[in-house]
Design an enzyme around this catalytic site. Sequence first.
Site, PDB file in Angstrom:
ATOM      1  N   LEU A 141       2.106  -3.083   4.696  1.00  0.00           N
ATOM      2  CA  LEU A 141       0.800  -3.417   4.120  1.00  0.00           C
ATOM      3  C   LEU A 141       0.867  -2.859   2.700  1.00  0.00           C
ATOM      4  O   LEU A 141       0.754  -1.655   2.497  1.00  0.00           O
ATOM      5  CB  LEU A 141      -0.336  -2.797   4.937  1.00  0.00           C
ATOM      6  N   PRO A 142       1.111  -3.722   1.717  1.00  0.00           N
ATOM      7  CA  PRO A 142       1.629  -3.320   0.397  1.00  0.00           C
ATOM      8  C   PRO A 142       0.646  -2.631  -0.548  1.00  0.00           C
ATOM      9  O   PRO A 142       0.264  -3.177  -1.578  1.00  0.00           O
ATOM     10  CB  PRO A 142       2.106  -4.650  -0.176  1.00  0.00           C
ATOM     11  N   CYS A 143       0.275  -1.388  -0.228  1.00  0.00           N
ATOM     12  CA  CYS A 143      -0.639  -0.650  -1.100  1.00  0.00           C
ATOM     13  C   CYS A 143      -0.002  -0.326  -2.452  1.00  0.00           C
ATOM     14  O   CYS A 143      -0.718  -0.019  -3.403  1.00  0.00           O
ATOM     15  CB  CYS A 143      -1.158   0.604  -0.409  1.00  0.00           C
ATOM     16  N   HIS A 144       1.316  -0.462  -2.553  1.00  0.00           N
ATOM     17  CA  HIS A 144       1.954  -0.237  -3.851  1.00  0.00           C
ATOM     18  C   HIS A 144       1.566  -1.305  -4.873  1.00  0.00           C
ATOM     19  O   HIS A 144       1.728  -1.106  -6.066  1.00  0.00           O
ATOM     20  CB  HIS A 144       3.481  -0.170  -3.701  1.00  0.00           C
ATOM     21  N   ARG A 145       0.996  -2.411  -4.416  1.00  0.00           N
ATOM     22  CA  ARG A 145       0.605  -3.505  -5.317  1.00  0.00           C
ATOM     23  C   ARG A 145      -0.785  -3.300  -5.942  1.00  0.00           C
ATOM     24  O   ARG A 145      -1.261  -4.185  -6.644  1.00  0.00           O
ATOM     25  CB  ARG A 145       0.647  -4.837  -4.576  1.00  0.00           C
TER      26      ARG A 145
END
Length: 180
Positions: A141-145
Amino acid sequence: MLRANRLLRARGFSRFSTPVGAGALVLGVNGLLEVFLCRDRSEVCRQLGQSFPGVEEKTDPLLASAHAQIEEYFSGRRTRFSVPLDLFSLSVFQLRVLETLALIPYGEAISYSALAKRLDPPTAARAVGTAMARNPLPLLLPCHRVIGKDGGLRGYSGGRGIATKAWLLDFEQRIKNSTP
C-alpha cells in the site's frame, strides 16, 4: 487489546531482501497482516520479536506469491500488488485512506492534502498523514507516493526512513520513464 488480536491472527512469517534493506512478511488469517521494511536482518528480527513474539517462520503459498511479486516490483516488472491483505485491525477511516492511497498510479506522487481531498468526505491532511503512519503494509500500500504540499518528502516508516522513500520514488520514476 488490538495488539493481542493482531498476534492471535498471525500465522507465520517469512523474510526477504530488497535493494532498500531487509524485510519480512507476516501472514494473517485472511492474507498479509504486516510488512516490515528495515535497514538490515537484525532489525527485522528485533521488530518481529517485539510485534509477534512466538510466531514462527514458515513456508506458505501466499507468502511465496508475495515474495515473487516483491521481486518483480524491484526488477521493474510489477507496478501493482495482488495478494490478499488482512486489514481487520484498521479503523474505517484508516481503511478509506489506504484504499484511496492504493489508487495512486505507479511512479507518481501526490500531496497529503490532495489525498485528503480524494476521500469522501474530504478530510484534513494531518489526519491522513496519521493514518498512513500506521500503514501496516508499506510498499504494498504505497505510502511512499505521498509527499508534502511543497514537494518535500515527509516521514516514512520503512527501511532507512525518508532515504528509502526517496529511493522508491526515484526507482518508480526511472522504471516508468524507461517503459515504452
